[in-house]
Design a protein around this motif. Sequence first.
Motif, PDB file in Angstrom:
ATOM      1  N   GLY A  73       2.676  61.988  73.926  1.00 28.69           N
ATOM      2  CA  GLY A  73       1.832  63.182  73.883  1.00 28.69           C
ATOM      3  C   GLY A  73       0.888  63.217  72.695  1.00 28.69           C
ATOM      4  N   ASP A  74       1.295  62.633  71.581  1.00 23.94           N
ATOM      5  CA  ASP A  74       0.433  62.658  70.399  1.00 23.94           C
ATOM      6  C   ASP A  74       0.849  61.566  69.414  1.00 23.94           C
ATOM      7  N   LEU A  75       0.069  61.453  68.349  1.00 21.80           N
ATOM      8  CA  LEU A  75       0.310  60.413  67.347  1.00 21.80           C
ATOM      9  C   LEU A  75       1.708  60.527  66.743  1.00 21.80           C
ATOM     10  N   ARG A  76       2.169  61.753  66.511  1.00 17.78           N
ATOM     11  CA  ARG A  76       3.507  61.924  65.914  1.00 17.78           C
ATOM     12  C   ARG A  76       4.580  61.312  66.794  1.00 17.78           C
ATOM     13  N   ALA A  77       4.472  61.558  68.081  1.00  9.97           N
ATOM     14  CA  ALA A  77       5.439  60.970  69.016  1.00  9.97           C
ATOM     15  C   ALA A  77       5.311  59.451  69.016  1.00  9.97           C
ATOM     16  N   GLY A  78       4.099  58.956  68.856  1.00 11.69           N
ATOM     17  CA  GLY A  78       3.879  57.512  68.792  1.00 11.69           C
ATOM     18  C   GLY A  78       4.568  56.901  67.590  1.00 11.69           C
ATOM     19  N   MET A  79       4.544  57.641  66.467  1.00 12.93           N
ATOM     20  CA  MET A  79       5.126  57.124  65.231  1.00 12.93           C
ATOM     21  C   MET A  79       6.641  57.004  65.294  1.00 12.93           C
ATOM     22  N   ARG A  80       7.254  57.662  66.276  1.00  8.32           N
ATOM     23  CA  ARG A  80       8.705  57.506  66.430  1.00  8.32           C
ATOM     24  C   ARG A  80       9.054  56.161  67.064  1.00  8.32           C
ATOM     25  N   ILE A  81       8.103  55.574  67.785  1.00 10.34           N
ATOM     26  CA  ILE A  81       8.434  54.307  68.456  1.00 10.34           C
ATOM     27  C   ILE A  81       7.732  53.085  67.858  1.00 10.34           C
ATOM     28  N   ALA A  82       6.680  53.306  67.046  1.00 10.77           N
ATOM     29  CA  ALA A  82       5.960  52.155  66.481  1.00 10.77           C
ATOM     30  C   ALA A  82       5.528  52.431  65.054  1.00 10.77           C
ATOM     31  N   ARG A  83       5.325  51.338  64.317  1.00 10.59           N
ATOM     32  CA  ARG A  83       4.849  51.451  62.934  1.00 10.59           C
ATOM     33  C   ARG A  83       3.331  51.358  62.902  1.00 10.59           C
ATOM     34  N   PHE A  84       2.704  52.409  62.418  1.00  7.44           N
ATOM     35  CA  PHE A  84       1.247  52.481  62.344  1.00  7.44           C
ATOM     36  C   PHE A  84       0.796  52.127  60.933  1.00  7.44           C
ATOM     37  N   ASP A  85      -0.082  51.128  60.812  1.00  8.74           N
ATOM     38  CA  ASP A  85      -0.706  50.889  59.513  1.00  8.74           C
ATOM     39  C   ASP A  85      -2.009  51.700  59.450  1.00  8.74           C
ATOM     40  N   ALA A  86      -2.753  51.541  58.354  1.00  2.28           N
ATOM     41  CA  ALA A  86      -3.954  52.366  58.158  1.00  2.28           C
ATOM     42  C   ALA A  86      -4.966  52.157  59.298  1.00  2.28           C
ATOM     43  N   THR A  87      -5.091  50.908  59.740  1.00  4.55           N
ATOM     44  CA  THR A  87      -6.028  50.614  60.832  1.00  4.55           C
ATOM     45  C   THR A  87      -5.622  51.351  62.098  1.00  4.55           C
ATOM     46  N   ALA A  88      -4.337  51.284  62.413  1.00  6.15           N
ATOM     47  CA  ALA A  88      -3.847  51.925  63.633  1.00  6.15           C
ATOM     48  C   ALA A  88      -4.054  53.439  63.572  1.00  6.15           C
ATOM     49  N   ILE A  89      -3.803  54.023  62.401  1.00  8.15           N
ATOM     50  CA  ILE A  89      -3.988  55.470  62.268  1.00  8.15           C
ATOM     51  C   ILE A  89      -5.457  55.836  62.439  1.00  8.15           C
ATOM     52  N   ALA A  90      -6.329  55.025  61.844  1.00  4.86           N
ATOM     53  CA  ALA A  90      -7.767  55.308  61.983  1.00  4.86           C
ATOM     54  C   ALA A  90      -8.179  55.262  63.455  1.00  4.86           C
ATOM     55  N   LEU A  91      -7.685  54.268  64.186  1.00  4.79           N
ATOM     56  CA  LEU A  91      -8.050  54.156  65.606  1.00  4.79           C
ATOM     57  C   LEU A  91      -7.454  55.301  66.419  1.00  4.79           C
ATOM     58  N   ALA A  92      -6.189  55.632  66.127  1.00  6.94           N
ATOM     59  CA  ALA A  92      -5.546  56.737  66.852  1.00  6.94           C
ATOM     60  C   ALA A  92      -6.304  58.039  66.605  1.00  6.94           C
ATOM     61  N   GLU A  93      -6.680  58.263  65.369  1.00 10.52           N
ATOM     62  CA  GLU A  93      -7.372  59.525  65.068  1.00 10.52           C
ATOM     63  C   GLU A  93      -8.757  59.569  65.696  1.00 10.52           C
ATOM     64  N   ALA A  94      -9.391  58.426  65.800  1.00 10.51           N
ATOM     65  CA  ALA A  94     -10.739  58.408  66.387  1.00 10.51           C
ATOM     66  C   ALA A  94     -10.709  58.521  67.914  1.00 10.51           C
ATOM     67  N   PHE A  95      -9.705  57.942  68.568  1.00  7.57           N
ATOM     68  CA  PHE A  95      -9.802  57.791  70.030  1.00  7.57           C
ATOM     69  C   PHE A  95      -8.695  58.462  70.833  1.00  7.57           C
ATOM     70  N   TRP A  96      -7.664  59.005  70.223  1.00 10.59           N
ATOM     71  CA  TRP A  96      -6.606  59.679  70.977  1.00 10.59           C
ATOM     72  C   TRP A  96      -6.794  61.177  70.934  1.00 10.59           C
TER      73      TRP A  96
END
Length: 330
Positions: A70-93
């Motif tokens: 449903g959102d980035l927080r839920a994603g963070m429970r299953i995967a490790r996000f580095d700075a690049t991943a967070i930037a992409l998630a924030e831009a496109f999710w």
Amino acid sequence: MNVGLKTQILPAGEAAVAAAARCLAQGGLVAFPTETVYGLGADAANAAAIAQLYQAKGRPSFNPLIAHVGDLRAGMRIARFDATAIALAEAFWPGPLTLVLPKTSGCAVADLATAGLDTVAIRVPAHPVARAILRAFGGPVVAPSANLSGHVSPTTAAHVQSDLMGLIDLIVDGGAVEVGVESTIVGCFDAPMLLRPGGVPRGEIERVLGRTLVQPPDDADNDASQPLAPGMLASHYAPRTRVRLNADDIEAGEALLAFGPATVPGTDSATVVMNLSAHGDLNEAAANLFGYLRALDAKGARAIAVMPVPHHGLGEAINDRLRRAAMGRE
Ligand code: TXA
Ligand code: MG
């Protein structure tokens, strides 16, 4: 095979969302619209449900699935996000971007869904029906495109019905999808890699990253033993009818998949003509692509001749899917 399941079809709405969440919780298989294509959902934590999903689609189980959250927080429970991943998630999710990331140690997604890889593919869909189902269910949902393995992806509930009737529990009908090609997949490795062109054009991602996306190695397509994006096996998107690309004339007995206002010699003799976008709009072309391929495939033409489609914007994803369609099934 579980042929003979009674597949219920419900119009999108509160009742359908509740039924979908209930069905997922019971280990059932639910097809629902996302903004890209229809997905076939199962509880990501339920290995038995996932085994059924692979069976229903006829999909090889070494081809891993995307976990929808449903959102980035839920994603963070299953995967490790580095700075690049967070930037992409924030831009496109929420939206048509999938990120491949290292699993967390407590990752709830069953190993069967990730084909034993230590990475997991995640996306937050934008379609309101998908979002409502994820909210009501409350956990990650794995969802490949809701087609038989090897067929083109479904962009309407009717496409899902023609592939999976009797093989799944529920189809939620939310009308035609908006984007029409699957999500863009980016592997967040040391250098971010474009694993599959899709609904977010490469240029938009590169603008956010401030760098170009790396290409997978040339042989990644066909290396089924250690695939980067195994679903990209060359034969993935094939219609039954032969597909002929970059046609600059039409041969007798061919169907024509046109693009733009121009005509090519022989158009009049085509058995049937469908134009992806008469005024040359690539977004409109993407939305029409899979439906038109299915429709032309059903006409029994000698071949489907496809006019050239430009490569910019969504054109990269369109040309990728056309190239795979032209390779044939095997
Ligand atoms: O737009 C979409 O992405 C749609 C909707 C339903 O969300 N889903 C979709 O799923 O296209 P599917 O299963 O047809 O394609 C998923 C792709 C496959 O090519 C698979 O190999 C790749 O994602 N994939 C999944 N997990 C992966 C991983 N850990 N590493 C690399 N590739 C992965
Ligand atoms: Mg697929």
